[in-house]
Design a protein around this motif. Structure first.
Motif, PDB file in Angstrom:
ATOM      1  N   THR A   1      -2.065  -1.601  -1.723  1.00  0.00           N
ATOM      2  CA  THR A   1      -0.968  -0.787  -2.253  1.00  0.00           C
ATOM      3  C   THR A   1       0.156  -0.561  -1.253  1.00  0.00           C
ATOM      4  OG1 THR A   1      -2.239   1.200  -1.673  1.00  0.00           O
ATOM      5  CG2 THR A   1      -2.408   0.390  -3.937  1.00  0.00           C
ATOM      6  N   THR A   2      -0.161  -0.458   0.008  1.00  0.00           N
ATOM      7  CA  THR A   2       0.876  -0.180   1.016  1.00  0.00           C
ATOM      8  C   THR A   2       1.757  -1.385   1.297  1.00  0.00           C
ATOM      9  OG1 THR A   2      -0.662  -0.743   2.798  1.00  0.00           O
ATOM     10  CG2 THR A   2      -0.553   1.570   2.136  1.00  0.00           C
TER      11      THR A   2
ATOM     12  N   THR B   1       6.737  -3.152  -2.107  1.00  0.00           N
ATOM     13  CA  THR B   1       7.959  -2.351  -2.034  1.00  0.00           C
ATOM     14  C   THR B   1       8.106  -1.461  -3.264  1.00  0.00           C
ATOM     15  OG1 THR B   1       9.190  -4.196  -3.018  1.00  0.00           O
ATOM     16  CG2 THR B   1       9.159  -4.057  -0.621  1.00  0.00           C
ATOM     17  N   GLU B   2       7.443  -1.812  -4.362  1.00  0.00           N
ATOM     18  CA  GLU B   2       7.439  -0.978  -5.551  1.00  0.00           C
ATOM     19  C   GLU B   2       5.998  -0.640  -5.904  1.00  0.00           C
ATOM     20  OE1 GLU B   2       8.735  -3.043  -9.092  1.00  0.00           O
ATOM     21  OE2 GLU B   2       8.342  -4.962  -8.155  1.00  0.00           O
ATOM     22  N   ARG B   3       5.814   0.441  -6.628  1.00  0.00           N
ATOM     23  CA  ARG B   3       4.466   0.860  -6.967  1.00  0.00           C
ATOM     24  C   ARG B   3       3.911  -0.008  -8.091  1.00  0.00           C
ATOM     25  NH1 ARG B   3       1.274   4.672  -9.786  1.00  0.00           N
ATOM     26  NH2 ARG B   3       2.947   5.232 -11.227  1.00  0.00           N
ATOM     27  N   VAL B   4       2.719  -0.518  -7.868  1.00  0.00           N
ATOM     28  CA  VAL B   4       2.054  -1.351  -8.865  1.00  0.00           C
ATOM     29  C   VAL B   4       0.978  -0.530  -9.552  1.00  0.00           C
ATOM     30  CG1 VAL B   4       0.685  -3.422  -9.265  1.00  0.00           C
ATOM     31  CG2 VAL B   4       2.507  -3.460  -7.558  1.00  0.00           C
ATOM     32  N   SER B   5       1.077  -0.434 -10.870  1.00  0.00           N
ATOM     33  CA  SER B   5       0.111   0.329 -11.640  1.00  0.00           C
ATOM     34  C   SER B   5      -0.810  -0.636 -12.385  1.00  0.00           C
ATOM     35  CB  SER B   5       0.833   1.234 -12.644  1.00  0.00           C
ATOM     36  OG  SER B   5      -0.096   1.974 -13.413  1.00  0.00           O
TER      37      SER B   5
ATOM     38  N   THR C   1      -6.777  -1.064  -3.754  1.00  0.00           N
ATOM     39  CA  THR C   1      -6.350   0.067  -2.929  1.00  0.00           C
ATOM     40  C   THR C   1      -5.875  -0.398  -1.557  1.00  0.00           C
ATOM     41  OG1 THR C   1      -7.877   1.555  -4.053  1.00  0.00           O
ATOM     42  CG2 THR C   1      -7.059   2.260  -1.908  1.00  0.00           C
TER      43      THR C   1
ATOM     44  N   GLU D   1      10.970   6.074  -7.749  1.00  0.00           N
ATOM     45  CA  GLU D   1      10.288   4.843  -7.373  1.00  0.00           C
ATOM     46  C   GLU D   1       9.992   3.999  -8.593  1.00  0.00           C
ATOM     47  OE1 GLU D   1       6.596   3.650  -4.451  1.00  0.00           O
ATOM     48  OE2 GLU D   1       6.390   5.391  -5.745  1.00  0.00           O
ATOM     49  N   ASN D   2      10.292   2.674  -8.479  1.00  0.00           N
ATOM     50  CA  ASN D   2      10.012   1.758  -9.572  1.00  0.00           C
ATOM     51  C   ASN D   2       8.505   1.512  -9.688  1.00  0.00           C
ATOM     52  OD1 ASN D   2      12.721   1.364 -10.232  1.00  0.00           O
ATOM     53  ND2 ASN D   2      12.955  -0.233  -8.689  1.00  0.00           N
ATOM     54  N   THR D   3       8.022   1.398 -10.924  1.00  0.00           N
ATOM     55  CA  THR D   3       6.613   1.130 -11.168  1.00  0.00           C
ATOM     56  C   THR D   3       6.485  -0.116 -12.026  1.00  0.00           C
ATOM     57  OG1 THR D   3       6.040   3.478 -11.058  1.00  0.00           O
ATOM     58  CG2 THR D   3       4.465   2.013 -12.128  1.00  0.00           C
TER      59      THR D   3
END
Length: 335
Positions: free
Chosen positions: A40-41, A44-48, A37, A2-4
């Protein structure tokens, strides 16, 4: 795998974090972690996120100290290749002013380094039907992570509109759609969940974005006193005001028209002592028009009033901040 995407999130507060308390008073009770929070859903990519909390408060409490702390947070965290995007969440009362000041400091640096900064907030508190906080932050993050936002300077994203910090203004005190860009409209919009940019910005005169603003200290700016005086029917300016300011913004009707009696009061006595900038009290438009009103420029510049040098199409609030920055940077020398 998964891209972050690493993302700097700067928080200064505002309506977006407010709810009513048991005593019927508004309080800042929504946390940034709760806000992020819940979003987050939707990516399409995970955001940190890397969160920098500059102490939540109302937008009306904005200070130059907060503005420069936010600028420094951008410079510190976006120096590396790991972080290229930032979102600033702040109060809508002064959001366009915050965005403009950040653009004065950071525009050239952001463009040269391919970085983005997007400002957002909400018009409605978190416990009101139609709360726009989640959608505005979600949209701002989408805009910040996009490649198109990395060559535009500071942007403001709200109500699915994408504005340049140079042209955005709060046109209504309450409505969801209060933020407008004048005269050309938003630079882009979020449609089908995708940021779409409609046009690119012209080259900005170097007289607006000076290199010294990048590391200008808030202590120097805070000491500067620049007043705005709106010219109306039978206007006047108290001498006591002029004696206690470092600079003055005259917001005149039309193309910055100034009554002859006021010109006589201010020139040469005061125009030789402090920088006096003439702008229009309208939301948009130039402060002189030599095409129709021949001589409207030299009428004032010959008496040491300032019309150009980056102030040509600024509104009074923008001009006040630019003059404050220029004075703090030592760009004006008066008697």
């Amino acid at each position: 795998m998964e891209n972050t995407s690493n993302l700097l999130v700067i928080v200064t507060g505002g309506t977006i974090f407010q709810k009513v308390d048991v005593n019927g008073q508004m309080e800042l009770s929504v946390s940034i972690s709760e806000l992020l929070t819940s979003l987050t859903t939707h990516f399409t990519e995970r955001v940190s996120p890397i969160v920098v909390d500059l102490k939540c408060r109302s937008g009306a409490e904005l200070t130059f100290e907060t503005i420069f702390k936010a600028r420094d947070a951008v410079l510190e965290n976006l120096q590396t290749e790991k972080v290229s995007s930032a979102v600033l969440i702040t109060g809508t009362d002064t959001m366009e002013e915050f965005a403009f000041c950040m653009d004065l400091c950071l525009r050239n640096w952001l463009i040269e380094n391919k970085k983005s900064l997007v400002v957002t907030g909400s018009m409605k508190p978190a416990d009101i039907l139609g709360y726009d906080g989640f959608s505005n932050v979600h949209g701002a993050i989408q805009v910040a992570l996009g490649e198109s936002s990395k060559n535009t300077g500071v942007l403001l994203s709200i109500n699915n509109d994408i504005h340049s910090a140079l042209y955005v203004t709060k046109s209504d005190s309450q409505l969801i759609g209060s933020f407008k860009s004048v005269p050309a409209g938003p630079i882009g919009q979020i449609r089908r969940g995708i940021p779409q940019f409609y046009y690119s910005l012209p080259t900005i005169p170097p007289t607006i974005h000076h290199p010294s603003f990048l590391h200008l200290s808030h202590e120097r700016v805070t000491k500067i006193r620049v007043a705005i005086w709106i010219i109306t029917v039978s206007t006047f300016i108290p001498e006591q005001l002029l004696e206690n300011v470092d600079g003055l913004i005259l917001a005149g009707p039309g193309t910055g028209s100034v009554p002859n009696l006021l010109v006589e009061q201010l020139s040469p006595k005061w125009t030789e002592k402090i920088p006096i900038v003439v702008v229009s009290r309208c939301f948009s438009g130039n402060n002189f028009d030599d095409h129709y009103y021949r001589g409207s420029k030299t009428k004032f510049t010959s008496k040491n009033f300032i019309l150009e040098e980056g102030f040509e199409d600024l509104n009074a609030i923008q001009a006040r901040n630019l003059l404050s920055f220029k004075l703090a940077a030592g760009l004006y020398d008066r008697a």
